[in-house]
Design an enzyme around this catalytic site. Structure first.
Site, short mmCIF file in Angstrom:
data_model
loop_
_atom_site.label_atom_id
_atom_site.label_comp_id
_atom_site.label_asym_id
_atom_site.label_seq_id
_atom_site.Cartn_x
_atom_site.Cartn_y
_atom_site.Cartn_z
N ARG A 8 0.84 -1.25 -0.07
CA ARG A 8 -0.11 0.10 -0.15
C ARG A 8 0.73 1.40 -0.05
O ARG A 8 0.56 2.21 0.67
CB ARG A 8 -0.91 -0.03 1.06
CG ARG A 8 -2.58 -0.35 0.79
CD ARG A 8 -3.30 -0.35 1.70
NE ARG A 8 -3.47 -1.59 2.60
CZ ARG A 8 -3.87 -1.92 3.85
NH1 ARG A 8 -3.92 -0.74 4.62
NH2 ARG A 8 -3.90 -2.95 4.27
N ARG A 21 -6.79 11.31 -6.08
CA ARG A 21 -8.34 10.50 -5.59
C ARG A 21 -9.42 11.26 -5.84
O ARG A 21 -10.47 11.11 -6.26
CB ARG A 21 -7.97 9.98 -4.43
CG ARG A 21 -9.28 9.49 -3.69
CD ARG A 21 -9.19 7.97 -4.05
NE ARG A 21 -9.95 7.35 -3.12
CZ ARG A 21 -11.48 7.45 -2.93
NH1 ARG A 21 -12.23 8.17 -3.68
NH2 ARG A 21 -12.11 6.80 -1.88
#
Ligand code: 1CP
Length: 327
Positions: A8, A21
């Protein structure tokens, strides 16, 4: 001289990730936008110069590609329209809809051109057992109870779901390798939830089939397995699946892993993500202990699980410097 990358490593702890995002809209929109998914895969490479980049995507694109309804809710995580019986499998299409997942493969292909030559590109998928826990539970569950219950109640029916996932996962990983992934990791986040017999049937056997199929087409592409929390079953997993490398979770004593597996398989891991949050002496002490124990066996420095969102980005700079100074 271990290479280093972090699970991650693209994610919410990075301000540049949060900005991209936001631009993308939903999490799945980001996964299926090749330009933006390429960008967030590259962000941690630019910042830290990791030895490997992991494709930005998610393990739940496979159920989505099989026709299940999947969405991500802010503050909750993934949600799926649960499948809890054999009859529920009728929701799924007969095989992976490569067309739906085409943007993911396009992202891989772009990255194979845009990454620096010295940076390996890792593709990935969830292992069938772990992906099944989301498909059956409809979300992240603490104990995977609904999935374990189905597997006990109706093993033949549950086997059908696992078989669909084995085929879909092979297809998905082959497509990533064909598009330019140089290694693949199979994430079995919830492997530790199963007792011995069930572990053999639902963790080892499906993974063995996937590794065999990948190797038949691409014998030189390394496969990394990550049977999280499998404890003393790690050696059985490694032997039976014949993975090239294995990710050690945070609970695994490095000395034990080295003794049991060192030299047979490349070991990867296993810094506690919370030591990375703490930084300072806690981080240096924990990272140095791992590096010292693993010196002399094939080893990739990583975390024992994923980076958490509250991680200060500068602690990662410190970690990468420390790993490289040890060289
Ligand atoms: O809002 C956001 O931006 C969502 C956070 C996020 C991110 C950054 C999710 C939702 N997925 C991802 C990307 C992701 N997921 C990657 C990208 C590459 C990288 O590592 O940088 C990878 C490899 C995964 C894999 C993944 N997704 C796993 C297996 C590994 C692990 O961490 O155990 C699992 C279980 C998932 C499911 C998932 N996706 C996202 C969430 C919140 C969850 C649920 C996790 C849980 O059950 O606790």
């Amino acid at each position: 001289m271990p290479p280093v990358w972090l699970m991650r490593q693209a994610g919410r702890y990075l301000p540049e990730y949060r900005a991209t995002r936001e631009k993308a809209g939903s999490f799945l929109d980001l996964c299926y936008n090749p330009a933006l998914a390429e960008e967030v895969t590259l962000q941690p490479i630019r910042r830290y110069g990791f030895d490997a980049a992991i494709l930005f995507s998610d393990i739940l694109v496979v159920p989505h590609g099989l026709g299940q309804k999947v969405w991500f809710e802010e503050g909750i995580g993934p949600l799926l329209d649960p499948i809890t019986t054999e009859a529920g499998l009728a929701q799924l299409r007969p095989g992976l809809q490569r067309k739906r997942l085409e943007p993911v493969y396009e992202t891989v292909s772009r990255l194979s051109h845009s990454l620096p030559a010295e940076t390996a590109l890792i593709g990935f998928a969830g292992a069938p057992w772990t992906v099944a826990t989301y498909m059956v539970g409809g979300r992240s569950t603490a104990d995977q109870a609904a999935t374990r219950a189905w597997a006990y109640r109706d093993p033949a029916g549950f086997q059908k779901l696992i078989d669909i996932l084995v085929e879909g996962t092979i297809d998905h990983l082959l497509a990533q390798i064909e598009a330019g992934a140089e290694a693949v990791q199979i994430f079995d986040t919830w492997a530790g939830a199963l007792p011995e017999q069930e572990f053999a049937r639902w963790v080892i056997e499906p993974t063995r089939k996937i590794v065999a199929a990948l190797r038949a087409s691409f014998p030189r592409v390394p496969v990394i397995g990550f049977p999280r929390n499998a404890g003393p079953r790690y050696p059985d997993y490694v032997e039976a699946t014949s993975v090239d490398a294995v990710g050690l979770d945070t609970s695994m004593p490095c000395g034990w892993a080295r003794e049991a597996l060192g030299g047979k398989v490349t070991l990867q891991g296993n810094l506690d993500p919370l030591a990375l949050v703490a930084g300072g002496e806690a981080l240096r002490g924990a990272a140095s202990a791992i590096l010292d124990t693993m010196a002399g066996v094939p080893f990739i420095f990583n975390l024992g699980h994923g980076i958490v969102p509250q991680t200060p980005p500068e602690h990662i700079t410190e970690l990468v410097t420390l790993v490289r100074e040890k060289r």
